[in-house]
Scaffold this motif. Structure first.
Motif, PDB file in Angstrom:
ATOM      1  N   HIS A  18     -21.106  18.393 -15.073  1.00 11.02           N
ATOM      2  CA  HIS A  18     -20.713  19.766 -15.380  1.00 11.02           C
ATOM      3  C   HIS A  18     -21.194  20.675 -14.247  1.00 11.02           C
ATOM      4  O   HIS A  18     -22.308  20.513 -13.751  1.00 11.02           O
ATOM      5  CB  HIS A  18     -21.334  20.239 -16.692  1.00 11.02           C
ATOM      6  N   PHE A  49     -21.374  24.883 -13.260  1.00 12.11           N
ATOM      7  CA  PHE A  49     -21.187  26.295 -13.571  1.00 12.11           C
ATOM      8  C   PHE A  49     -21.392  27.072 -12.272  1.00 12.11           C
ATOM      9  O   PHE A  49     -22.437  26.960 -11.637  1.00 12.11           O
ATOM     10  CB  PHE A  49     -22.185  26.750 -14.628  1.00 12.11           C
ATOM     11  N   TYR A  59     -16.067  27.126 -14.428  1.00 12.83           N
ATOM     12  CA  TYR A  59     -16.664  25.966 -15.090  1.00 12.83           C
ATOM     13  C   TYR A  59     -15.817  24.741 -14.768  1.00 12.83           C
ATOM     14  O   TYR A  59     -14.600  24.752 -14.943  1.00 12.83           O
ATOM     15  CB  TYR A  59     -16.732  26.141 -16.604  1.00 12.83           C
ATOM     16  N   GLU A 119     -11.094  22.289 -13.930  1.00 12.07           N
ATOM     17  CA  GLU A 119     -11.864  23.515 -13.719  1.00 12.07           C
ATOM     18  C   GLU A 119     -11.097  24.730 -14.241  1.00 12.07           C
ATOM     19  O   GLU A 119      -9.882  24.832 -14.083  1.00 12.07           O
ATOM     20  CB  GLU A 119     -12.183  23.707 -12.234  1.00 12.07           C
TER      21      GLU A 119
END
Length: 234
Positions: free
Chosen positions: A129, A131, A149, A174
């Motif tokens: 993941h 961010f 994200y 994304e």
């Protein structure tokens, strides 16, 4: 958009490719091209790691034309450097900077980036993941702010891990929220790629990078890029 289902792993590559081409052919504003890139990773001591990327973008076909008189053109070149913490409480927290030159008018854009990433193993799957927030600065343009994200999955095609001289499959999805001059927008990216782990320090990847831009309001644009990348770690 549904990214993937663990219950249908065997059909995942086919489903994603079908989504790519269905999306690409369904809209009027399209762009297709290639994006060769070089990625280099290295460490600074034991506490920091650096990722640098050089990417060129060439448009092979676009509809409508963007005032060039041709459907193909060299688009831009970008250099990106990101430094991230490699240990401690701030592990995987990083910041970076991108400079990109456009061939259309020779102008430059500058982008500051901040990100946090984490990964996990699910059997033979490597799940990650990311961010990220960034701010883009361009001459005579308002500052553009984005929140992003990305979820990524990587799976070896043989065994439970990717060993040297073996292939692997990678997919990224994304979502990008955009704010510029008081107006918001949304962008979605989807990448599917086949990789070859030449050695512990060298990987080669090739895949399709699909982008749906300007999803809010009029002027939606579809982009499909053939991405070719070389990854090296020191």
């Amino acid at each position: 958009m549904v990214f993937f289902s663990y219950t249908s792993r065997k059909t995942l590559p086919l489903v994603i490719i079908l989504l790519l081409f269905t999306g690409y052919t369904g809209f009027a504003q399209n762009k297709f091209g290639i994006t060769p890139q070089i990625n280099v990773d290295f460490k600074i001591g034991t506490a920091w790691k650096v990722n640098s990327k050089l990417e060129n973008r060439f448009v092979l076909h676009q509809n409508p034309y963007e005032g060039t008189g041709s459907s193909s053109e060299y688009d831009n070149t970008g250099i990106e450097v990101l430094v991230a913490r490699n240990k401690g409480r701030l592990k995987n927290l990083g910041a970076g900077y991108l400079v990109r030159r456009s061939d259309k008018d020779g102008s430059f854009i500058h982008r500051a980036m901040q990100q946090y990433s984490l990964g996990q193993e699910l059997g033979s799957l490597q799940l990650a993941h990311r961010f990220r927030s960034d701010q883009t600065f361009e001459k005579k343009e308002a500052v553009q702010y984005r929140l992003r994200y990305r979820i990524s999955v990587e799976k070896p095609l043989n065994g439970l891990r990717v060993d040297p001289e073996e292939f692997y499959f990678k997919a990224n999805n994304e979502y990008v929220g955009i704010l510029k001059d008081g107006e918001g927008n949304l962008e979605i990216k989807l990448l599917t790629a086949l990789g070859y782990n030449q050695s512990e320090n060298n990987q080669i990847e090739m895949g399709l990078d699909y982008r749906a831009k300007n999803l809010i309001g009029s002027g939606m644009e579809n982009q499909l890029w053939l991405r070719m990348g070389w990854y090296h770690s020191f």
